[in-house]
Design a protein around this motif. Structure first.
Motif, PDB file in Angstrom:
ATOM      1  N   ARG A 124     -16.959  -0.334 -38.926  1.00 42.44           N
ATOM      2  CA  ARG A 124     -16.325   0.520 -37.923  1.00 42.44           C
ATOM      3  C   ARG A 124     -14.800   0.476 -38.076  1.00 42.44           C
ATOM      4  O   ARG A 124     -14.135   1.514 -38.043  1.00 42.44           O
ATOM      5  CB  ARG A 124     -16.728   0.047 -36.530  1.00 42.44           C
ATOM      6  CG  ARG A 124     -16.510   1.093 -35.463  1.00 42.44           C
ATOM      7  CD  ARG A 124     -16.977   0.583 -34.137  1.00 42.44           C
ATOM      8  NE  ARG A 124     -18.419   0.480 -34.091  1.00 42.44           N
ATOM      9  CZ  ARG A 124     -19.098  -0.283 -33.239  1.00 42.44           C
ATOM     10  NH1 ARG A 124     -18.472  -1.028 -32.390  1.00 42.44           N
ATOM     11  NH2 ARG A 124     -20.405  -0.303 -33.267  1.00 42.44           N
TER      12      ARG A 124
ATOM     13  N   ALA B 253     -12.378   3.500 -39.004  1.00 43.48           N
ATOM     14  CA  ALA B 253     -11.241   3.879 -38.157  1.00 43.48           C
ATOM     15  C   ALA B 253      -9.965   3.947 -38.985  1.00 43.48           C
ATOM     16  O   ALA B 253      -9.147   4.871 -38.823  1.00 43.48           O
ATOM     17  CB  ALA B 253     -11.096   2.870 -37.027  1.00 43.48           C
ATOM     18  N   GLU B 254      -9.817   2.963 -39.857  1.00 45.84           N
ATOM     19  CA  GLU B 254      -8.643   2.908 -40.743  1.00 45.84           C
ATOM     20  C   GLU B 254      -8.582   4.160 -41.612  1.00 45.84           C
ATOM     21  O   GLU B 254      -7.528   4.801 -41.728  1.00 45.84           O
ATOM     22  CB  GLU B 254      -8.764   1.654 -41.623  1.00 45.84           C
ATOM     23  CG  GLU B 254      -7.529   1.328 -42.427  1.00 45.84           C
ATOM     24  CD  GLU B 254      -6.518   0.507 -41.657  1.00 45.84           C
ATOM     25  OE1 GLU B 254      -6.923  -0.261 -40.769  1.00 45.84           O
ATOM     26  OE2 GLU B 254      -5.334   0.668 -41.926  1.00 45.84           O
TER      27      GLU B 254
ATOM     28  N   VAL C  80     -10.081   7.044 -41.096  1.00 44.82           N
ATOM     29  CA  VAL C  80      -9.859   8.257 -40.272  1.00 44.82           C
ATOM     30  C   VAL C  80      -8.388   8.359 -39.891  1.00 44.82           C
ATOM     31  O   VAL C  80      -7.784   9.441 -39.977  1.00 44.82           O
ATOM     32  CB  VAL C  80     -10.769   8.201 -39.016  1.00 44.82           C
ATOM     33  CG1 VAL C  80     -10.332   9.232 -38.007  1.00 44.82           C
ATOM     34  CG2 VAL C  80     -12.216   8.397 -39.392  1.00 44.82           C
ATOM     35  N   ALA C  81      -7.824   7.214 -39.466  1.00 48.62           N
ATOM     36  CA  ALA C  81      -6.414   7.233 -39.059  1.00 48.62           C
ATOM     37  C   ALA C  81      -5.514   7.600 -40.234  1.00 48.62           C
ATOM     38  O   ALA C  81      -4.570   8.397 -40.084  1.00 48.62           O
ATOM     39  CB  ALA C  81      -6.029   5.868 -38.501  1.00 48.62           C
TER      40      ALA C  81
ATOM     41  N   LEU D  67      -2.118   6.933 -33.418  1.00 50.84           N
ATOM     42  CA  LEU D  67      -3.086   6.654 -34.485  1.00 50.84           C
ATOM     43  C   LEU D  67      -3.574   5.206 -34.396  1.00 50.84           C
ATOM     44  O   LEU D  67      -4.758   4.921 -34.611  1.00 50.84           O
ATOM     45  CB  LEU D  67      -2.457   6.914 -35.857  1.00 50.84           C
ATOM     46  CG  LEU D  67      -2.257   8.387 -36.239  1.00 50.84           C
ATOM     47  CD1 LEU D  67      -1.449   8.507 -37.523  1.00 50.84           C
ATOM     48  CD2 LEU D  67      -3.585   9.100 -36.390  1.00 50.84           C
ATOM     49  N   ASN D  68      -2.677   4.301 -34.044  1.00 51.55           N
ATOM     50  CA  ASN D  68      -3.090   2.899 -33.857  1.00 51.55           C
ATOM     51  C   ASN D  68      -4.091   2.751 -32.715  1.00 51.55           C
ATOM     52  O   ASN D  68      -5.047   1.982 -32.776  1.00 51.55           O
ATOM     53  CB  ASN D  68      -1.882   1.997 -33.592  1.00 51.55           C
ATOM     54  CG  ASN D  68      -1.168   1.609 -34.867  1.00 51.55           C
ATOM     55  OD1 ASN D  68      -1.777   1.593 -35.931  1.00 51.55           O
ATOM     56  ND2 ASN D  68       0.115   1.320 -34.764  1.00 51.55           N
TER      57      ASN D  68
ATOM     58  N   LEU E 109      -6.083   5.031 -31.812  1.00 44.95           N
ATOM     59  CA  LEU E 109      -7.352   5.594 -32.306  1.00 44.95           C
ATOM     60  C   LEU E 109      -8.130   4.543 -33.100  1.00 44.95           C
ATOM     61  O   LEU E 109      -9.334   4.384 -32.929  1.00 44.95           O
ATOM     62  CB  LEU E 109      -7.040   6.800 -33.208  1.00 44.95           C
ATOM     63  CG  LEU E 109      -8.238   7.533 -33.812  1.00 44.95           C
ATOM     64  CD1 LEU E 109      -9.056   8.216 -32.743  1.00 44.95           C
ATOM     65  CD2 LEU E 109      -7.757   8.569 -34.836  1.00 44.95           C
ATOM     66  N   LYS E 110      -7.388   3.799 -33.943  1.00 43.23           N
ATOM     67  CA  LYS E 110      -8.048   2.726 -34.719  1.00 43.23           C
ATOM     68  C   LYS E 110      -8.635   1.692 -33.767  1.00 43.23           C
ATOM     69  O   LYS E 110      -9.757   1.225 -33.943  1.00 43.23           O
ATOM     70  CB  LYS E 110      -7.048   2.027 -35.636  1.00 43.23           C
ATOM     71  CG  LYS E 110      -6.661   2.802 -36.863  1.00 43.23           C
ATOM     72  CD  LYS E 110      -5.719   1.957 -37.709  1.00 43.23           C
ATOM     73  CE  LYS E 110      -4.891   2.846 -38.596  1.00 43.23           C
ATOM     74  NZ  LYS E 110      -3.874   2.093 -39.346  1.00 43.23           N
ATOM     75  N   GLY E 111      -7.851   1.332 -32.737  1.00 42.27           N
ATOM     76  CA  GLY E 111      -8.317   0.309 -31.800  1.00 42.27           C
ATOM     77  C   GLY E 111      -9.523   0.753 -30.998  1.00 42.27           C
ATOM     78  O   GLY E 111     -10.368  -0.067 -30.627  1.00 42.27           O
TER      79      GLY E 111
ATOM     80  N   PHE F  62     -12.021   2.286 -32.042  1.00 42.68           N
ATOM     81  CA  PHE F  62     -13.256   2.114 -32.803  1.00 42.68           C
ATOM     82  C   PHE F  62     -13.745   0.677 -32.674  1.00 42.68           C
ATOM     83  O   PHE F  62     -14.774   0.323 -33.148  1.00 42.68           O
ATOM     84  CB  PHE F  62     -13.021   2.462 -34.285  1.00 42.68           C
ATOM     85  CG  PHE F  62     -13.146   3.945 -34.567  1.00 42.68           C
ATOM     86  CD1 PHE F  62     -12.055   4.787 -34.384  1.00 42.68           C
ATOM     87  CD2 PHE F  62     -14.336   4.498 -34.973  1.00 42.68           C
ATOM     88  CE1 PHE F  62     -12.174   6.152 -34.636  1.00 42.68           C
ATOM     89  CE2 PHE F  62     -14.451   5.867 -35.222  1.00 42.68           C
ATOM     90  CZ  PHE F  62     -13.371   6.698 -35.062  1.00 42.68           C
TER      91      PHE F  62
END
Lengths: 177, 130
Positions: free
Chosen positions: A141, A145-146, A148-149, B123-124, B126-128, B130
């Motif tokens: 996951r 996320a990485e 996607v970002a 964006l950070n 967004l990563k968090g 997940f």
């Protein structure tokens, strides 16, 4: 004595006792001798013999009695020995049975314990697998996320010009205010 | 001699500034104290503490603005008004900084408050998420 003489004379003739061919004198002499022997035997010889025989009879009787008692004692001893042997056999059988039961109990207990331990190991392994699965999922996951970002950032950098950025800033200031 | 804490020094400096005493003398005094204690390396931290005290007292807000592009005068004025309204200070000092790594949007930082509306921060987040 006269009778004896008469008899002696009669025997020497050919008639009466002489017809049997018996020498009367000799006969009488032998008879007297016989009587003397019998008397001597009866007075001096027979008592000791009788006594000895009696003693021997008593001894034999005693021996027989003793033998009978010994036989009876032996029979009793054999009976007792048989009883003791039977008891010992019974005790041995019981000990063997108890030992067998005890051994079966120990084996059953050990089997149960082993089964429980095996179940616990399986449970722990499953829990460990679950944890690893969860961890992998989390890592995937995070990686997703990485990605996607990063992709989003690349796209935004391409698409966000100065004008769009200015509008973004204006909107942000409105949101803060 | 008792060692003065950085916070107490900052408060002292703030009081002097608010009282509008000689700033040069104040600077010399503070530097002497730091030099005597061998704490000249704490000068930057002391400045930050002073700004904090000044903002807390409603005097001055030293504001750093980070964005990917230059901001227009109008936007700068809007930021100034916003900071003044939220912190309640009399004066706002703006220090703009260009940083391409923020991608877009802006970040406003004072001694007591931070607003981060940069694209990089989002964006950070967004990563968090997940």
């Amino acid at each position: 004595m006269a009778t004896i003489t008469q008899l002696a004379d009669a025997s020497s003739s050919g008639s009466g006792i002489g017809a049997f061919n018996i020498n009367l004198k000799s006969f009488i002499f032998q008879l007297v001798t016989f009587v003397i022997v019998v008397l001597v035997f009866k007075k001096w010889l027979l008592p000791p013999i009788v006594k000895t025989l009696e003693e021997r009879r008593k001894t034999l009787e005693k021996s027989l009695t003793d033998a009978k008692a010994t036989e009876e004692a032996l029979a009793r001893a054999e009976t007792q020995a048989d009883e003791i042997l039977a008891k010992a056999r019974g005790a041995a059988d019981q000990a063997i049975t108890e030992g067998r039961k005890s051994a079966e109990g120990i084996v059953a207990s050990a089997e149960e314990s082993a089964a429980k331990r095996a179940a616990l190991i399986v449970k722990e392994a499953e829990a460990h697998l679950d944890q690893e699965r969860r961890q992998l999922r989390e890592e995937l996951r995070a990686e997703l996320a990485e990605l996607v970002a990063d992709a989003t950032e690349k796209i935004i950098r391409q698409k966000l010009d100065a004008e769009a950025d200015r509008k973004l800033i204006e909107q942000s200031l409105k949101d803060i205010g | 001699m008792t060692r003065l804490s950085r916070r107490n020094l900052a408060r002292y400096a703030t009081d002097q500034l608010v009282a509008q005493n000689d700033v040069t003398q104040l600077a010399r005094d503070i530097f002497s104290v730091l030099a005597d204690d061998g704490r000249t390396g704490e000068l930057e931290l002391l400045m930050a503490d002073i700004y904090y005290e000044l903002e807390d007292h409603g005097q001055v807000a030293n504001t750093r603005i980070t964005s990917a592009v230059d901001l227009s005068d109008q936007l700068m004025a809007e930021v100034k008004a916003l900071v003044k309204k939220t912190t309640g200070v009399d004066q706002v000092l703006l220090n703009p900084k260009i940083d391409k790594s923020v991608v877009g949007g802006l970040r406003i930082e004072t001694a007591t408050k931070v607003w981060d509306r940069t694209v990089a921060n989002q964006l950070n987040d967004l990563k968090g998420a997940f």
